[in-house]
Design a protein around this motif. Structure first.
Motif, PDB file in Angstrom:
ATOM      1  N   ALA A 142       0.807  -1.234   0.000  1.00  0.00           N
ATOM      2  CA  ALA A 142       0.000   0.000   0.000  1.00  0.00           C
ATOM      3  C   ALA A 142       0.833   1.275   0.000  1.00  0.00           C
ATOM      4  O   ALA A 142       0.621   2.176   0.814  1.00  0.00           O
ATOM      5  N   PRO A 143       1.805   1.411  -0.907  1.00  0.00           N
ATOM      6  CA  PRO A 143       2.593   2.644  -0.960  1.00  0.00           C
ATOM      7  C   PRO A 143       1.776   3.816  -1.483  1.00  0.00           C
ATOM      8  O   PRO A 143       0.823   3.637  -2.240  1.00  0.00           O
ATOM      9  N   ARG A 144       2.170   5.015  -1.084  1.00  0.00           N
ATOM     10  CA  ARG A 144       1.547   6.228  -1.637  1.00  0.00           C
ATOM     11  C   ARG A 144       1.960   6.425  -3.086  1.00  0.00           C
ATOM     12  O   ARG A 144       1.176   6.881  -3.912  1.00  0.00           O
ATOM     13  N   ALA A 145       3.209   6.078  -3.409  1.00  0.00           N
ATOM     14  CA  ALA A 145       3.725   6.247  -4.776  1.00  0.00           C
ATOM     15  C   ALA A 145       4.499   5.002  -5.181  1.00  0.00           C
ATOM     16  O   ALA A 145       5.145   4.359  -4.344  1.00  0.00           O
ATOM     17  N   ILE A 146       4.435   4.659  -6.467  1.00  0.00           N
ATOM     18  CA  ILE A 146       5.259   3.608  -7.049  1.00  0.00           C
ATOM     19  C   ILE A 146       6.020   4.204  -8.218  1.00  0.00           C
ATOM     20  O   ILE A 146       5.424   4.805  -9.118  1.00  0.00           O
ATOM     21  N   HIS A 147       7.332   4.038  -8.193  1.00  0.00           N
ATOM     22  CA  HIS A 147       8.185   4.577  -9.255  1.00  0.00           C
ATOM     23  C   HIS A 147       8.879   3.446  -9.992  1.00  0.00           C
ATOM     24  O   HIS A 147       9.316   2.458  -9.387  1.00  0.00           O
ATOM     25  N   THR A 148       9.004   3.592 -11.296  1.00  0.00           N
ATOM     26  CA  THR A 148       9.831   2.682 -12.081  1.00  0.00           C
ATOM     27  C   THR A 148      10.489   3.446 -13.215  1.00  0.00           C
ATOM     28  O   THR A 148      10.192   4.618 -13.468  1.00  0.00           O
ATOM     29  N   GLY A 149      11.381   2.731 -13.915  1.00  0.00           N
ATOM     30  CA  GLY A 149      12.049   3.363 -15.047  1.00  0.00           C
ATOM     31  C   GLY A 149      13.264   2.588 -15.482  1.00  0.00           C
ATOM     32  O   GLY A 149      13.599   1.527 -14.941  1.00  0.00           O
ATOM     33  N   SER A 150      13.912   3.124 -16.485  1.00  0.00           N
ATOM     34  CA  SER A 150      15.164   2.618 -17.031  1.00  0.00           C
ATOM     35  C   SER A 150      15.037   1.156 -17.444  1.00  0.00           C
ATOM     36  O   SER A 150      14.011   0.736 -17.966  1.00  0.00           O
ATOM     37  N   LEU A 151      16.067   0.356 -17.192  1.00  0.00           N
ATOM     38  CA  LEU A 151      16.103  -1.007 -17.711  1.00  0.00           C
ATOM     39  C   LEU A 151      14.992  -1.868 -17.124  1.00  0.00           C
ATOM     40  O   LEU A 151      14.487  -2.778 -17.777  1.00  0.00           O
ATOM     41  N   GLY A 152      14.587  -1.579 -15.904  1.00  0.00           N
ATOM     42  CA  GLY A 152      13.508  -2.326 -15.289  1.00  0.00           C
ATOM     43  C   GLY A 152      12.194  -2.205 -16.023  1.00  0.00           C
ATOM     44  O   GLY A 152      11.321  -3.082 -15.903  1.00  0.00           O
ATOM     45  N   ALA A 153      12.031  -1.142 -16.792  1.00  0.00           N
ATOM     46  CA  ALA A 153      10.797  -0.937 -17.544  1.00  0.00           C
ATOM     47  C   ALA A 153      10.876  -1.477 -18.964  1.00  0.00           C
ATOM     48  O   ALA A 153       9.835  -1.684 -19.596  1.00  0.00           O
ATOM     49  N   PHE A 154      12.088  -1.717 -19.477  1.00  0.00           N
ATOM     50  CA  PHE A 154      12.247  -2.065 -20.885  1.00  0.00           C
ATOM     51  C   PHE A 154      12.850  -3.445 -21.133  1.00  0.00           C
ATOM     52  O   PHE A 154      12.615  -4.040 -22.179  1.00  0.00           O
ATOM     53  N   LEU A 155      13.662  -3.932 -20.204  1.00  0.00           N
ATOM     54  CA  LEU A 155      14.465  -5.118 -20.471  1.00  0.00           C
ATOM     55  C   LEU A 155      13.683  -6.382 -20.151  1.00  0.00           C
ATOM     56  O   LEU A 155      13.112  -6.524 -19.074  1.00  0.00           O
TER      57      LEU A 155
END
Length: 305
Positions: free
Chosen positions: A111-124
């Motif tokens: 139950a986080p207030r925000a979830i962030h992702t990006g870079s290789l974790g989003a594409f690879l």
């Protein structure tokens, strides 16, 4: 204590090659954002992949020393990933990678207030599917989603597929920030205003594009503003965009009364953008991805004298 942030993406060892020395330290864009958020007093968990090896121990100690909690599923049988950054005369970095992104499932998002992702974790592949599933589940549960593509063309050379993945994640995010280099790779020949229009018209509440020494642009459905760069002596640019992103997330989502995920007025964009620019300036003033703590960011905002 706030509800905190969950960050999903790679953590690795950055090996920085300079003309007269080699430095090794923990990095990876999502891990840097997690570090930056925790140093800015946001309770932060990171879901990543690191090995049960000395490099993994170095990453655990580095992140844990700043209060980042790794999910138990983050330790895997694969070796810890590495990125080799070669610095040019102007301090800019080019990268080569030896890594995998195959994270374990994360059933309990917490139950986080925000979830962030990006870079290789989003594409690879193969892990990008799991990343998108976490974002989908988190948004359905009411989390605010933030995304920074931080594209590495040497690892995701298929621009068309990258563009498809980018748009899918970007348009399901409340806050999307990319660099001018990301924009050129994903939308070659298009103006930055075109990219901002694409994001805002597609439903992103706040969109940003960093422009290195030229500052940044932030946009919402209410308008757009130019964020001036903060003058500083540059040691190197490693982690600058991650520092900008972490401070932007903190200022927009976790300060004051928080953010409801809806459009933001231009004066508010200017305020949060200025804080993000100060954070980036502190980071580039010292070697490596050494992001500021909250007291440093507060001191940087204080008037001189």
């Amino acid at each position: 204590m706030n509800a905190g942030a969950l960050v999903v993406g790679e953590a690795l060892i950055d090996e920085v090659v300079e003309p007269n020395r080699i430095r090794r330290h923990p990095g990876g864009s999502p891990a840097n954002v997690a570090l930056g958020l925790s140093r800015l007093d946001v309770v932060t968990r990171l879901h990543t992949t690191i090995g049960d090896d000395p490099d993994g121990d170095l990453i655990r100690a580095h992140l844990g020393g700043s209060g980042v909690e790794l999910t138990p599923q983050s330790v895997t049988a694969a070796p810890t990933s590495r990125a080799v950054a070669t610095l040019a005369e102007d301090g800019s970095a080019s990268y080569e990678f030896s890594l995998t992104w195959d994270p374990r499932n994360l059933d309990d998002l917490g139950a986080p207030r925000a979830i962030h992702t990006g870079s290789l974790g989003a594409f690879l592949d193969p892990g990008s599917d799991l990343t998108r599933d976490i974002i989908r589940r988190g948004r359905a549960a009411g989390a605010l989603i933030t995304f920074d593509p931080n594209v590495r063309p040497s690892l995701v050379p298929d621009a068309e597929r990258s563009r498809t993945l980018f748009e899918a994640l970007a348009l399901s995010s409340h806050l999307t920030k990319l660099s001018d280099e990301d924009a050129e790779f994903l939308f070659p020949g298009r103006s930055l205003d075109y990219v901002l229009d694409l994001l805002i018209d597609g439903g992103v509440a706040v969109a940003g594009i960093t422009r290195g020494s030229k500052g940044a642009l932030l946009a919402s459905g209410e308008g757009r503003v130019a964020i001036l760069p903060v003058t500083t002596v540059v040691a190197d640019t490693v982690g600058a965009g991650d520092s900008f992103m972490a401070a932007l997330i903190r200022a927009l989502i976790f300060e004051g009364g928080g953010w409801d995920g809806l459009s933001v007025q231009p004066d508010r964009l200017q305020e949060v953008g200025a804080k993000a620019a100060r954070a980036a300036a502190i980071t580039v003033s010292r070697p490596g991805a050494d992001l500021p703590v909250l007291s440093e960011l507060t001191a940087a905002a204080a008037p001189a004298g």
